[in-house]
Design an enzyme around this catalytic site. Structure first.
Site, PDB file in Angstrom:
ATOM      1  CE1 TYR A   1      -3.334   2.621   0.509  1.00 15.63           C
ATOM      2  CE2 TYR A   1      -2.150   3.579   2.145  1.00 15.63           C
ATOM      3  CZ  TYR A   1      -2.979   3.807   1.343  1.00 15.63           C
ATOM      4  OH  TYR A   1      -4.042   4.968   1.324  1.00 15.63           O
TER       5      TYR A   1
ATOM      6  CD  GLU B   1      -8.950   7.483   4.099  1.00 15.61           C
ATOM      7  OE1 GLU B   1      -9.448   8.499   4.011  1.00 15.61           O
ATOM      8  OE2 GLU B   1      -7.987   7.076   3.181  1.00 15.61           O
TER       9      GLU B   1
ATOM     10  CG  PHE C   1      -3.507   7.099   9.900  1.00 13.23           C
ATOM     11  CD1 PHE C   1      -5.212   7.357  10.135  1.00 13.23           C
ATOM     12  CD2 PHE C   1      -3.151   6.287   9.378  1.00 13.23           C
ATOM     13  CE1 PHE C   1      -5.981   6.301   9.642  1.00 13.23           C
ATOM     14  CE2 PHE C   1      -4.096   5.115   9.048  1.00 13.23           C
ATOM     15  CZ  PHE C   1      -5.472   5.191   9.140  1.00 13.23           C
TER      16      PHE C   1
ATOM     17  CG  HIS D   1      -4.303  13.771  -0.923  1.00 13.50           C
ATOM     18  ND1 HIS D   1      -4.590  13.295  -2.077  1.00 13.50           N
ATOM     19  CD2 HIS D   1      -4.505  12.670   0.093  1.00 13.50           C
ATOM     20  CE1 HIS D   1      -4.882  11.885  -2.080  1.00 13.50           C
ATOM     21  NE2 HIS D   1      -4.818  11.737  -0.566  1.00 13.50           N
TER      22      HIS D   1
ATOM     23  CE1 TYR E   1     -22.581  27.126  46.740  1.00 13.26           C
ATOM     24  CE2 TYR E   1     -23.472  26.537  44.587  1.00 13.26           C
ATOM     25  CZ  TYR E   1     -23.766  26.304  46.036  1.00 13.26           C
ATOM     26  OH  TYR E   1     -24.421  25.483  46.776  1.00 13.26           O
TER      27      TYR E   1
ATOM     28  CG  ASN F   1      -0.907   8.738   6.394  1.00 13.32           C
ATOM     29  OD1 ASN F   1      -1.483   8.813   7.172  1.00 13.32           O
ATOM     30  ND2 ASN F   1      -0.963   7.622   5.554  1.00 13.32           N
TER      31      ASN F   1
ATOM     32  NE  ARG G   1     -19.341  29.184  49.666  1.00  9.74           N
ATOM     33  CZ  ARG G   1     -20.600  28.548  49.760  1.00  9.74           C
ATOM     34  NH1 ARG G   1     -20.823  27.291  50.123  1.00  9.74           N
ATOM     35  NH2 ARG G   1     -21.480  29.362  49.544  1.00  9.74           N
TER      36      ARG G   1
END
Length: 507
Positions: A62, A419, A334, A92, A286, A204, A289
């Site tokens: 791959y 994916e 990844f 990309h 509060y 990646n 405190r």
């Protein structure tokens, strides 16, 4: 810290395993250069030879001789392997939106180099050296902030960095926007021809989300110390009670962050003539405190983020991973789930710091029973005083509540369903930084109001630490004795909060 000398200049040596956050600060924030250590270079060469052998043998692996994502079942001819790597960078680089700050890009470069230096990405050292030179010469590729889903790494942001290596894309240098070829000329390089797997190796990884996380950590810690100091100043201005911060209280619920904040408040108010001077009440609201119980979780969330960031920046987040025994294994390092979780926690807990700060602001503006005029101004009526700053704080707090919607739980599939679970951690990081932007202004408003309250209570009466804090605030903005233009005062204080000018930095 690993330092080497280049002439008279120190350089930080990265080895893929021991990069510290102090070293990151020196490179990202102080502009120091880096070098890759010899042991790391040997590992890189070993990994590159594994890829060369795979190409020679024609074994299908791959990302080396197959397509990407849904296209992983497509074999790529040997003659097309280099084009495959160039194409993944071009296709990309699809990010959109405003450019990332240069600190983010610089951190991305450093983190990617360190990850590649582990030797598990099959990339050549000469390709890594391009990234090293971008850091050295302060050439920062333009990386759009939007487009990463935080799994298969930060593909789009890292592709925009890789573009410059092949002479495409754009970069910033000396305040100017330049094209990729000009950027390469500045670092005395020609466009690189990517070898098999190198395009994928550059893209990646989790370096964009990690860069965002680093800035969240840096700014978040500084902001939390500011918020703690502002809360202490608020206690002074309201003549609050010290009992809620006594150590014995917190030893009986010993959450580390809670105990740390309580101890810090005790240090800040030690020696005060204002704290514990209220005689017609026995306890505070509060918002005073419970300062340790609300700010403490933010301290713990930032510690958790720090812990995960230290691991992440020294990890191999590529896919597939290449090993010295010639094995190449596909995995999921990844995936940014853990970083997304840490970032969401940081964002949510910091938003809560803003929530309680806004309530403290309101107390300062309306506690007429504690010796303060309404809205902290004399002649109320003709003067509105600081009334409207609470509106601004309320608006910022409300915006932060919207930003706390967790991107982490909103996975969406990509690459044709291959994916099919994504972390969206970069969105978590960007949200956290926006929360911090707003919180810096909220804390600035609290400083403004607390200093004004101390003017009415007596500026000689706070504890020594708080008197120094008050004086620093007054160096930035003066007392307001009548209605005046407030926005510039808030912005000046917010800038001081952002830079850490009002505090002694905590280690």
């Amino acid at each position: 810290m690993n330092l080497v000398l280049e002439g008279c200049k120190e350089m930080i040596e990265v080895d893929g395993n021991t990069l510290s956050l102090d070293e990151v600060s020196k490179v990202v924030l102080d502009g120091e250069a880096i070098t890759v250590g010899e042991a790391a270079r040997l590992r890189v060469r070993t990994g590159a030879r594994v890829v060369e052998d795979i190409v020679s043998e024609g074994t299908p692996v791959y990302g080396i001789n197959t397509g990407f994502g849904r296209l992983s079942n497509r074999s790529i001819a040997r003659d097309d392997l280099k084009q495959l790597q160039r194409n993944i960078v071009l296709s990309h680089a699809a990010g959109v939106g405003d450019p990332a700050p240069e600190e983010v890009v610089r951190a991305m470069l450093l983190f990617r180099i360190n990850s590649l230096a582990k030797g598990h990405s099959g990339i050549r050292q000469e390709t890594i050296d391009y990234l090293v030179d971008l850091i050295k010469y302060h050439v920062h590729p333009i990386v759009p902030l939007q487009g990463s889903v935080g799994s298969s790494g930060d593909l789009a942001p890292l592709a925009h960095i890789a573009l410059v290596l092949i002479g495409e894309g754009e970069a910033m240098y000396d305040g100017k926007r330049i094209d990729g070829k000009t950027a390469l000329s500045i670092i005395n390089r020609d466009p690189i021809c990517l070898a098999p797997k190198e395009g994928l190796a550059l893209l990646n990884g989790t370096q964009f989300m990690s860069a965002l996380a680093f800035l969240v950590w840096v700014r978040g810690r500084r902001l939390l110390e500011n918020a703690t100091c502002a809360a202490g100043l608020c206690l002074e201005g309201l003549r609050g009670f010290s009992a809620p911060f006594r150590a014995i209280v917190h030893r009986n619920r010993p959450h580390p962050g809670q105990m740390m904040i309580a101890e810090r408040i005790r240090e800040l108010i030690d020696g005060s003539a204002l704290v514990d001077s209220t005689k017609d009440d026995v306890q505070d609201a509060y918002s005073l405190r419970c300062i340790p119980q609300v700010l403490g979780p933010a301290a713990e969330a930032l510690s958790f983020l720090e812990e995960k960031l230290k691991i992440e920046i020294n990890s191999a987040t590529d896919n597939p991973l290449v090993f010295a025994d010639s094995s190449v294994l596909s995995g999921g390092n990844f995936h940014g789930e853990i970083m997304g979780l840490a970032l969401e926690m940081a964002g949510m807990t910091l938003a809560e710091v803003g929530n309680i700060a806004e309530r403290q602001i309101d107390r300062l503006l309306t506690s007429t029973g504690r010796g303060l005029p309404l809205f902290l101004v004399k002649d109320g009526g003709v003067n509105s005083g600081l009334m409207l700053v609470q509106y601004t704080a309320a608006a910022l707090v409300s915006e932060n509540k919207v930003l706390c919607y967790p991107a982490l739980v909103d996975s969406i599939p990509t690459s044709g369903g291959k994916e099919d679970h994504n972390s969206l951690a970069p969105i978590s990081g960007r949200k956290a930084l926006r929360i911090i932007d707003n919180l810096e202004k909220i804390v600035a408003i609290e400083y403004l109001c607390a200093a004004q309250a101390i003017d009415f209570q007596g500026s000689d009466k706070p504890a020594p630490a708080m008197r120094r804090m008050y004086e620093r605030v007054r160096e930035v903005v003066p007392h307001t004795d009548r209605d005046t233009y407030l926005a510039p005062k808030i912005e000046r204080l917010a800038d001081a909060v952002r830079k850490g000018d009002l505090i002694d930095e905590q280690t």
